[in-house]
Design a protein around this motif. Structure first.
Motif, PDB file in Angstrom:
ATOM      1  N   PHE A 104      55.891 -16.321 -26.820  1.00 56.17           N
ATOM      2  CA  PHE A 104      57.277 -16.782 -26.723  1.00 56.17           C
ATOM      3  C   PHE A 104      58.062 -15.795 -25.869  1.00 56.17           C
ATOM      4  CE2 PHE A 104      61.671 -16.983 -28.552  1.00 56.17           C
ATOM      5  CZ  PHE A 104      61.987 -18.233 -28.030  1.00 56.17           C
ATOM      6  N   ASP A 105      58.644 -16.299 -24.792  1.00 51.66           N
ATOM      7  CA  ASP A 105      59.467 -15.498 -23.884  1.00 51.66           C
ATOM      8  C   ASP A 105      60.925 -15.610 -24.342  1.00 51.66           C
ATOM      9  OD1 ASP A 105      60.726 -14.189 -21.865  1.00 51.66           O
ATOM     10  OD2 ASP A 105      59.972 -15.458 -20.240  1.00 51.66           O
ATOM     11  N   ARG A 106      61.407 -14.569 -24.984  1.00 53.77           N
ATOM     12  CA  ARG A 106      62.764 -14.616 -25.537  1.00 53.77           C
ATOM     13  C   ARG A 106      63.816 -14.803 -24.447  1.00 53.77           C
ATOM     14  NH1 ARG A 106      64.237 -13.337 -30.414  1.00 53.77           N
ATOM     15  NH2 ARG A 106      62.690 -12.784 -31.975  1.00 53.77           N
ATOM     16  N   GLY A 107      63.574 -14.191 -23.288  1.00 55.62           N
ATOM     17  CA  GLY A 107      64.561 -14.275 -22.227  1.00 55.62           C
ATOM     18  C   GLY A 107      64.816 -15.687 -21.745  1.00 55.62           C
ATOM     19  N   SER A 108      63.754 -16.466 -21.621  1.00 58.41           N
ATOM     20  CA  SER A 108      63.888 -17.835 -21.115  1.00 58.41           C
ATOM     21  C   SER A 108      63.878 -18.893 -22.208  1.00 58.41           C
ATOM     22  CB  SER A 108      62.746 -18.133 -20.132  1.00 58.41           C
ATOM     23  OG  SER A 108      61.491 -18.107 -20.810  1.00 58.41           O
ATOM     24  N   GLY A 109      63.443 -18.494 -23.405  1.00 67.31           N
ATOM     25  CA  GLY A 109      63.337 -19.464 -24.492  1.00 67.31           C
ATOM     26  C   GLY A 109      62.132 -20.364 -24.382  1.00 67.31           C
ATOM     27  N   VAL A 110      61.152 -19.980 -23.536  1.00 66.35           N
ATOM     28  CA  VAL A 110      59.976 -20.817 -23.311  1.00 66.35           C
ATOM     29  C   VAL A 110      58.815 -20.367 -24.204  1.00 66.35           C
ATOM     30  CG1 VAL A 110      58.237 -21.566 -21.642  1.00 66.35           C
ATOM     31  CG2 VAL A 110      60.637 -21.369 -20.948  1.00 66.35           C
ATOM     32  N   LEU A 111      58.216 -21.334 -24.848  1.00 66.29           N
ATOM     33  CA  LEU A 111      56.995 -21.136 -25.620  1.00 66.29           C
ATOM     34  C   LEU A 111      55.802 -21.516 -24.758  1.00 66.29           C
ATOM     35  CD1 LEU A 111      55.209 -20.961 -28.261  1.00 66.29           C
ATOM     36  CD2 LEU A 111      55.820 -23.378 -28.617  1.00 66.29           C
ATOM     37  N   TYR A 112      54.786 -20.644 -24.732  1.00 69.28           N
ATOM     38  CA  TYR A 112      53.540 -20.928 -24.021  1.00 69.28           C
ATOM     39  C   TYR A 112      52.418 -21.051 -25.047  1.00 69.28           C
ATOM     40  CZ  TYR A 112      56.176 -19.382 -19.941  1.00 69.28           C
ATOM     41  OH  TYR A 112      57.122 -19.252 -18.953  1.00 69.28           O
ATOM     42  N   VAL A 113      51.562 -22.059 -24.855  1.00 68.92           N
ATOM     43  CA  VAL A 113      50.458 -22.289 -25.785  1.00 68.92           C
ATOM     44  C   VAL A 113      49.201 -22.628 -25.001  1.00 68.92           C
ATOM     45  CG1 VAL A 113      51.228 -24.689 -26.087  1.00 68.92           C
ATOM     46  CG2 VAL A 113      49.640 -23.697 -27.725  1.00 68.92           C
ATOM     47  N   SER A 114      48.081 -22.036 -25.420  1.00 67.54           N
ATOM     48  CA  SER A 114      46.802 -22.363 -24.787  1.00 67.54           C
ATOM     49  C   SER A 114      46.174 -23.549 -25.500  1.00 67.54           C
ATOM     50  CB  SER A 114      45.853 -21.162 -24.829  1.00 67.54           C
ATOM     51  OG  SER A 114      45.532 -20.804 -26.157  1.00 67.54           O
ATOM     52  N   ASP A 115      45.936 -24.590 -24.738  1.00 67.18           N
ATOM     53  CA  ASP A 115      45.262 -25.791 -25.249  1.00 67.18           C
ATOM     54  C   ASP A 115      43.773 -25.591 -24.985  1.00 67.18           C
ATOM     55  OD1 ASP A 115      44.597 -28.297 -26.107  1.00 67.18           O
ATOM     56  OD2 ASP A 115      45.404 -29.347 -24.370  1.00 67.18           O
ATOM     57  N   THR A 116      43.106 -24.897 -25.907  1.00 71.34           N
ATOM     58  CA  THR A 116      41.743 -24.416 -25.657  1.00 71.34           C
ATOM     59  C   THR A 116      40.791 -25.541 -25.314  1.00 71.34           C
ATOM     60  OG1 THR A 116      42.168 -22.586 -27.178  1.00 71.34           O
ATOM     61  CG2 THR A 116      39.864 -23.039 -26.605  1.00 71.34           C
ATOM     62  N   GLY A 117      40.787 -26.594 -26.119  1.00 67.26           N
ATOM     63  CA  GLY A 117      39.892 -27.708 -25.856  1.00 67.26           C
ATOM     64  C   GLY A 117      40.242 -28.485 -24.605  1.00 67.26           C
ATOM     65  N   GLY A 118      41.501 -28.405 -24.159  1.00 66.42           N
ATOM     66  CA  GLY A 118      41.933 -29.120 -22.966  1.00 66.42           C
ATOM     67  C   GLY A 118      41.864 -28.298 -21.700  1.00 66.42           C
ATOM     68  N   GLY A 119      41.497 -27.004 -21.812  1.00 67.85           N
ATOM     69  CA  GLY A 119      41.349 -26.157 -20.642  1.00 67.85           C
ATOM     70  C   GLY A 119      42.646 -25.889 -19.903  1.00 67.85           C
ATOM     71  N   ARG A 120      43.755 -25.780 -20.618  1.00 62.04           N
ATOM     72  CA  ARG A 120      45.045 -25.630 -19.952  1.00 62.04           C
ATOM     73  C   ARG A 120      45.997 -24.786 -20.782  1.00 62.04           C
ATOM     74  NH1 ARG A 120      48.177 -31.385 -21.172  1.00 62.04           N
ATOM     75  NH2 ARG A 120      47.763 -31.385 -23.417  1.00 62.04           N
ATOM     76  N   VAL A 121      47.046 -24.324 -20.123  1.00 64.91           N
ATOM     77  CA  VAL A 121      48.170 -23.672 -20.791  1.00 64.91           C
ATOM     78  C   VAL A 121      49.396 -24.530 -20.542  1.00 64.91           C
ATOM     79  CG1 VAL A 121      49.663 -21.638 -20.879  1.00 64.91           C
ATOM     80  CG2 VAL A 121      47.199 -21.358 -20.551  1.00 64.91           C
ATOM     81  N   VAL A 122      50.136 -24.837 -21.602  1.00 65.32           N
ATOM     82  CA  VAL A 122      51.354 -25.624 -21.465  1.00 65.32           C
ATOM     83  C   VAL A 122      52.535 -24.809 -21.955  1.00 65.32           C
ATOM     84  CG1 VAL A 122      50.131 -27.808 -21.747  1.00 65.32           C
ATOM     85  CG2 VAL A 122      51.133 -26.697 -23.734  1.00 65.32           C
ATOM     86  N   GLY A 123      53.711 -25.163 -21.487  1.00 59.39           N
ATOM     87  CA  GLY A 123      54.933 -24.509 -21.907  1.00 59.39           C
ATOM     88  C   GLY A 123      55.944 -25.526 -22.385  1.00 59.39           C
ATOM     89  N   VAL A 124      56.895 -25.054 -23.178  1.00 58.83           N
ATOM     90  CA  VAL A 124      57.984 -25.906 -23.609  1.00 58.83           C
ATOM     91  C   VAL A 124      59.216 -25.027 -23.799  1.00 58.83           C
ATOM     92  CG1 VAL A 124      57.310 -25.744 -26.046  1.00 58.83           C
ATOM     93  CG2 VAL A 124      58.788 -27.604 -25.296  1.00 58.83           C
ATOM     94  N   ASN A 125      60.331 -25.437 -23.232  1.00 56.39           N
ATOM     95  CA  ASN A 125      61.572 -24.676 -23.332  1.00 56.39           C
ATOM     96  C   ASN A 125      62.284 -25.060 -24.623  1.00 56.39           C
ATOM     97  OD1 ASN A 125      64.038 -23.408 -23.066  1.00 56.39           O
ATOM     98  ND2 ASN A 125      64.155 -23.787 -20.859  1.00 56.39           N
ATOM     99  N   LEU A 126      62.208 -24.176 -25.602  1.00 51.94           N
ATOM    100  CA  LEU A 126      62.776 -24.482 -26.914  1.00 51.94           C
ATOM    101  C   LEU A 126      64.299 -24.450 -26.901  1.00 51.94           C
ATOM    102  CD1 LEU A 126      60.363 -22.518 -29.275  1.00 51.94           C
ATOM    103  CD2 LEU A 126      60.226 -24.893 -28.509  1.00 51.94           C
ATOM    104  N   SER A 127      64.896 -23.864 -25.840  1.00 56.55           N
ATOM    105  CA  SER A 127      66.354 -23.824 -25.774  1.00 56.55           C
ATOM    106  C   SER A 127      66.940 -25.058 -25.114  1.00 56.55           C
ATOM    107  CB  SER A 127      66.811 -22.579 -25.010  1.00 56.55           C
ATOM    108  OG  SER A 127      66.351 -22.605 -23.670  1.00 56.55           O
ATOM    109  N   ALA A 128      66.072 -25.918 -24.577  1.00 59.79           N
ATOM    110  CA  ALA A 128      66.556 -27.144 -23.927  1.00 59.79           C
ATOM    111  C   ALA A 128      67.011 -28.153 -24.981  1.00 59.79           C
ATOM    112  CB  ALA A 128      65.451 -27.744 -23.070  1.00 59.79           C
ATOM    113  N   PRO A 129      67.952 -29.028 -24.640  1.00 58.12           N
ATOM    114  CA  PRO A 129      68.422 -30.035 -25.607  1.00 58.12           C
ATOM    115  C   PRO A 129      67.304 -30.938 -26.115  1.00 58.12           C
ATOM    116  CG  PRO A 129      69.890 -29.905 -23.707  1.00 58.12           C
ATOM    117  CD  PRO A 129      68.698 -29.079 -23.369  1.00 58.12           C
ATOM    118  N   SER A 130      66.383 -31.318 -25.218  1.00 60.61           N
ATOM    119  CA  SER A 130      65.243 -32.156 -25.610  1.00 60.61           C
ATOM    120  C   SER A 130      63.976 -31.509 -25.063  1.00 60.61           C
ATOM    121  CB  SER A 130      65.404 -33.580 -25.067  1.00 60.61           C
ATOM    122  OG  SER A 130      66.569 -34.187 -25.560  1.00 60.61           O
TER     123      SER A 130
END
Length: 584
Positions: free
Chosen positions: A462-488
């Motif tokens: 979790f990047d506190r500065g940007s409010g972005v959460l990063y998660v490794s989708d191990t079975g999917g071979g990818r890293v995804v992010g989501v901005n938790l400070s965004a309205p949606s």
């Protein structure tokens, strides 16, 4: 999904209860970590590899060696008690692995017999691990699973089944045909968590009932049961020595006792570390023990009433997650323990804040305090928050460092894995079984999914500065992010095409680092998803027990001073990468 997952994972919980450090790949050792190549960085061990992580059943070979099972890695190894040499005879990458091998015994025919918990079976194999055959199957009812195994003096083979998920669920004792021609025969049912057992010279089976802290005596022909003695802690194994005396161990206290078969009188023998799993008694009377929570094989020194490790001790066994405490200590989710590390190398200090089966209550209510698998942990202020899996419920606990008090924060997860500090007053929890990341309100315990549809997510950052959460989708071979400070908040791709992405971290510049577990590589993700190789040859990629939706994982941490730490799930090590003085 959680219900099905819980039924499968009860196999792990029958462990009364390490990995052999793999041969390093070819490479320079100049930086202190054999095989690790990290241009521009100096690599060193913060924690040396654990030569024998997480140990379970034992069987003497009669020639100065012992076979040891390692249930959480689907391994069986042979250890030379004099030299410490380790040879693997069964492993997780075998074509047909022994799935969660727990107990082991050498038969009168010279073969080894192993209880394979996840398969609810007993497997016969040669002393080198070849010529395997299932000789008993369908032991237990799916909730109770195969555990202890022993021969009596007539060469008859017996095994127990038990359940950790529900201590009130009945276990039992079975007779197994060593040839595998006849189906297993239930001898006694309705035993409360019968553990590893032994036969006395009187032909009777002496069976420790784990949660009740007692020893029962079973006549396998008359099929009668009586209690010999009670009042112990959590008894996980019992053997009979050459003088016909019972020798038993308590996993919650680390104590070893000798018990008179006739009177039940107990005598304290030695103190070892909590987490003891099994024992053997050599012909000369020397006692050896294993430890589920921290590995190694221990020799009992009766004169000093202590247990002495045969191999170099290590503070970690299966370090799946890393985080940095406010005082700079490392908090490690070590799967069978939550450990707080200060210092490094020979001066490292490990405080095990919480350990498998150590947080226990009196026998009438053991389920309220049982703690089992703890892959994730993070310190916030003066408290450590950690994940714990006890079927049918995955939970998050808080432990106050000053008082030691443990409180439930949230429950209802499938298999909660990584735990991170989120926005103020909240935790972020990755759930491998449910394929989701949850935002947990610490005050109320309310959990809200913020990312779903993942395949065995392993790492969180979790990047506190940007409010972005990063998660490794191990079975999917990818890293995804989501901005938790965004309205949606909506997930977006950060990197794709990775081979088993596991731990993720964010550096001071806001760049994502990810451990590629399947290849032992560490990448930094640049703009546009381009990957820059930071290090290779890292000790990652452990298969584990090979269950669907369960991925053993290494982690990566960027400390406040900019140094990088990677956990090695394959050998129990921690590796630090610091910038070379020339800047690389």
């Amino acid at each position: 999904m959680r219900s099905a997952w819980s039924r499968v994972m009860t196999a792990v919980l029958g462990l009364g209860a390490v990995f052999v450090a793999p041969a390093p790949p070819a490479g320079s050792e100049a930086d202190g970590v054999p095989g690790v190549d990290a241009p521009g960085y100096h690599a060193r061990y913060l924690v040396e590899p654990n030569p024998l992580q997480q140990t379970d059943g034992m069987a003497l070979d009669g020639h100065g060696g012992v076979w040891v099972t390692q249930a959480l890695s689907n391994r069986v190894v042979h250890l030379d008690l004099d030299t410490g040499a380790i040879a693997r005879i069964a492993g997780e990458t075998d074509a047909e692995p022994l799935r969660v091998p727990d107990d082991i015994v050498l038969g009168p025919d010279g073969n080894l017999y192993v209880s394979a918990m996840l398969d609810r079976a007993v497997v016969r194999m040669a002393q080198d691990g070849t010529h395997r055959k299932v000789v008993g199957s369908n032991l237990g009812d799916g909730s109770s699973l195969t555990n202890g195994i022993a021969f009596n003096r007539q060469g008859r083979l017996f095994a127990t089944d038990l359940s950790f998920a529900d201590p009130t669920h009945p276990g039992g004792l079975w007779e197994i045909d060593p040839a595998g021609a006849k189906p297993p025969v239930p001898i006694v049912r309705n035993l409360p968590t019968p553990e590893g057992f032994g036969f006395g010279p009187d032909g009777l089976a002496y069976v420790p009932e784990m949660f009740l802290g007692r020893i029962d005596v079973i006549d396998v022909d008359a099929r009668t049961v009586r209690t010999l003695v009670d009042g112990f802690g959590y008894l996980v194994a019992l053997k009979v020595d050459g003088a016909g005396r019972l020798v038993t161990i308590e996993t919650d206290t680390g104590k070893l006792w000798r018990v008179d078969r006739a009177t039940g009188q107990r005598t304290f023998v030695a103190q070892g570390p909590p987490g003891l799993d099994n024992l053997v008694v050599a012909a000369d009377g020397t006692i050896y023990t294993t430890n589920f929570a921290q590995g190694n094989v221990w020799r009992v020194d009766e004169a000093r009433q202590v247990m002495v490790p045969l191999l170099p001790e290590s503070p970690l066994t299966l370090p799946f997650s890393l985080s940095e405490a406010p005082d700079g200590a490392l908090v490690v989710g070590d799967f069978t323990a939550v450990t707080r590390l200060t210092g490094s190398g020979a001066g490292a200090r490990a405080d095990r804040l919480s350990r498998l089966l150590v947080d226990v209550a009196p026998p009438p209510t053991p389920a309220r305090q049982i703690q089992l698998l703890t892959p994730g942990a993070v310190q916030i202020g003066s408290a450590v928050y950690y994940s714990d899996f006890l079927p049918p419920d995955g939970r998050i606990f808080r432990r106050d460092l000053a008082s030691g008090r443990r409180d439930l924060v949230a429950k209802g997860f499938g298999f909660p894995w990584t735990v991170r500090e989120g926005p103020p007053g909240r935790l972020l929890v990755g759930d491998q079984a449910l394929g989701a990341v949850f935002d947990v309100d610490i005050a109320t315990g309310r959990s809200t999914p913020v990312v779903q549809g993942l395949r065995s997510p392993s790492g969180l950052a979790f990047d506190r500065g940007s409010g972005v959460l990063y998660v490794s989708d191990t079975g999917g071979g990818r890293v995804v992010g989501v901005n938790l400070s965004a309205p949606s908040p909506s997930p977006f791709l950060v990197a794709t095409g990775l081979a088993g992405p596991e731990g993720v971290a964010v550096d001071a510049a806001g760049r994502v680092l990810v451990v590629e577990g399947a290849t032992g590589r560490l990448f930094r993700v640049e703009d546009g998803g381009r990957r820059h190789l930071v290090a290779s040859g890292l000790p990652t990629g452990t298969v584990g027990i090979g269950l669907p939706l369960l991925n053993y994982s290494s982690d990566v941490l960027v400390r406040l001073d900019g140094t990088i730490v990677v956990s090695g799930d394959a050998d129990g090590s921690l590796i630090e990468l610091s910038r070379s003085t020339d800047g690389g």
